[in-house]
Design a protein around this motif. Structure first.
Motif, mmCIF file in Angstrom:
data_model
loop_
_atom_site.group_PDB
_atom_site.id
_atom_site.type_symbol
_atom_site.label_atom_id
_atom_site.label_comp_id
_atom_site.label_asym_id
_atom_site.label_seq_id
_atom_site.Cartn_x
_atom_site.Cartn_y
_atom_site.Cartn_z
ATOM 1 N N HIS A 1 -8.606 3.643 -2.663
ATOM 2 C CA HIS A 1 -9.298 2.621 -3.451
ATOM 3 C C HIS A 1 -8.273 1.625 -3.952
ATOM 4 C CE1 HIS A 1 -12.325 5.831 -3.784
ATOM 5 N NE2 HIS A 1 -13.167 4.835 -3.852
ATOM 6 N N TYR B 1 -12.033 -0.518 -0.288
ATOM 7 C CA TYR B 1 -12.110 0.908 -0.025
ATOM 8 C C TYR B 1 -11.712 1.102 1.436
ATOM 9 C CZ TYR B 1 -14.410 5.375 0.861
ATOM 10 O OH TYR B 1 -14.681 6.669 1.231
ATOM 11 N N ILE B 2 -10.709 1.918 1.663
ATOM 12 C CA ILE B 2 -10.226 2.132 3.031
ATOM 13 C C ILE B 2 -10.263 3.622 3.344
ATOM 14 C CG2 ILE B 2 -8.223 1.905 4.574
ATOM 15 C CD1 ILE B 2 -7.396 -0.535 2.832
ATOM 16 N N GLU B 3 -10.852 3.953 4.491
ATOM 17 C CA GLU B 3 -10.852 5.336 4.978
ATOM 18 C C GLU B 3 -9.991 5.385 6.228
ATOM 19 O OE1 GLU B 3 -15.360 7.001 4.046
ATOM 20 O OE2 GLU B 3 -14.906 6.122 5.993
ATOM 21 N N LEU B 4 -9.202 6.434 6.361
ATOM 22 C CA LEU B 4 -8.442 6.574 7.595
ATOM 23 C C LEU B 4 -8.105 8.032 7.841
ATOM 24 C CD1 LEU B 4 -5.258 7.051 6.632
ATOM 25 C CD2 LEU B 4 -5.327 4.611 6.300
ATOM 26 N N ASN B 5 -7.744 8.316 9.079
ATOM 27 C CA ASN B 5 -7.262 9.644 9.422
ATOM 28 C C ASN B 5 -5.763 9.580 9.597
ATOM 29 O OD1 ASN B 5 -9.781 10.904 9.494
ATOM 30 N ND2 ASN B 5 -10.140 10.208 11.584
ATOM 31 N N ILE B 6 -5.073 10.553 9.007
ATOM 32 C CA ILE B 6 -3.616 10.606 9.138
ATOM 33 C C ILE B 6 -3.274 11.949 9.768
ATOM 34 C CG2 ILE B 6 -3.437 11.309 6.678
ATOM 35 C CD1 ILE B 6 -0.705 9.815 6.652
ATOM 36 N N SER B 7 -2.372 11.922 10.759
ATOM 37 C CA SER B 7 -2.129 13.160 11.501
ATOM 38 C C SER B 7 -1.231 14.124 10.721
ATOM 39 C CB SER B 7 -1.509 12.837 12.862
ATOM 40 O OG SER B 7 -0.299 12.153 12.682
ATOM 41 N N GLU B 8 -0.465 13.617 9.764
ATOM 42 C CA GLU B 8 0.383 14.467 8.915
ATOM 43 C C GLU B 8 -0.487 15.529 8.228
ATOM 44 O OE1 GLU B 8 3.903 14.339 8.129
ATOM 45 O OE2 GLU B 8 3.155 16.240 7.361
ATOM 46 N N GLU C 1 3.405 9.158 2.391
ATOM 47 C CA GLU C 1 3.275 8.171 3.475
ATOM 48 C C GLU C 1 2.211 7.120 3.127
ATOM 49 O OE1 GLU C 1 5.078 8.409 6.310
ATOM 50 O OE2 GLU C 1 3.871 7.703 8.029
ATOM 51 N N ARG D 1 3.444 4.662 0.613
ATOM 52 C CA ARG D 1 4.286 3.629 1.223
ATOM 53 C C ARG D 1 3.430 2.576 1.919
ATOM 54 N NH1 ARG D 1 7.626 7.912 2.457
ATOM 55 N NH2 ARG D 1 6.931 7.990 4.621
ATOM 56 N N MET D 2 2.345 3.025 2.602
ATOM 57 C CA MET D 2 1.449 2.058 3.260
ATOM 58 C C MET D 2 0.829 1.111 2.247
ATOM 59 S SD MET D 2 -0.674 4.434 5.860
ATOM 60 C CE MET D 2 0.204 5.722 6.709
ATOM 61 N N LYS E 1 3.485 -1.350 1.009
ATOM 62 C CA LYS E 1 3.962 -2.317 1.987
ATOM 63 C C LYS E 1 2.881 -3.232 2.532
ATOM 64 C CE LYS E 1 7.649 -1.359 4.736
ATOM 65 N NZ LYS E 1 8.438 -0.682 5.782
ATOM 66 N N LEU E 2 1.660 -2.730 2.642
ATOM 67 C CA LEU E 2 0.639 -3.533 3.327
ATOM 68 C C LEU E 2 -0.698 -3.607 2.600
ATOM 69 C CD1 LEU E 2 -0.178 -5.034 6.026
ATOM 70 C CD2 LEU E 2 -1.108 -2.836 6.753
ATOM 71 N N LEU E 3 -1.199 -2.461 2.176
ATOM 72 C CA LEU E 3 -2.627 -2.432 1.811
ATOM 73 C C LEU E 3 -2.928 -3.078 0.462
ATOM 74 C CD1 LEU E 3 -3.440 1.179 3.070
ATOM 75 C CD2 LEU E 3 -3.701 -0.969 4.291
#
Lengths: 80, 80
Positions: free
Chosen positions: A6, A41-48, A57, A60-61, A64-66
């Motif tokens: 969020h 609102y951002i949903e994502l899959n992270i392989s970690e 991680e 950091r995203m 740096k970006l979001l």
């Protein structure tokens, strides 16, 4: 691992989009609504798979970006 | 009463914004990220104190203004 992020404007930062929603709701006849704030609102899959590493991680995203950390806060929720 | 509304694209609806975030994260060196979807997040205060009535009112707001129900889902969370 699924992550939900969020991103919201910091308190005190003007939110013209929220104000527009609030006045549109008023124009449509909805009453008793205030303090409308819109965020992302951002949903994502992270392989970690290690939650601590994944959260670091994702932070950091966001930095740096979001999110624009000058005016925005972010919150990260991980779902196993 | 504080309400939080999440508006997300329905499954199967293309999300170019999510794709852009995903490729930008890749370009920044973040790996193992997929299925990025961006939605909207709205916070507001509603003066209605009955949770059932507040939720019904918020659903009407989503149907009429906040969400495009052809391509978007919405979820309402109420906080006492």
């Amino acid at each position: 691992m699924k992550a939900r992020i969020h991103i919201t404007l910091k308190t005190g930062v003007l939110d013209p989009q929220g104000k527009a929603i609030q006045s549109s709701l008023g124009a449509l006849g909805f009453s008793g609504i205030d303090n409308v704030r819109q965020g992302k609102y951002i949903e994502l899959n992270i392989s970690e798979s290690d939650p601590a590493k994944a959260e670091a991680e994702l932070s950091r995203m966001c930095e740096k970006l979001l999110a624009n950390t000058v005016i925005e806060n972010y919150a990260i929720d991980l779902e196993a």
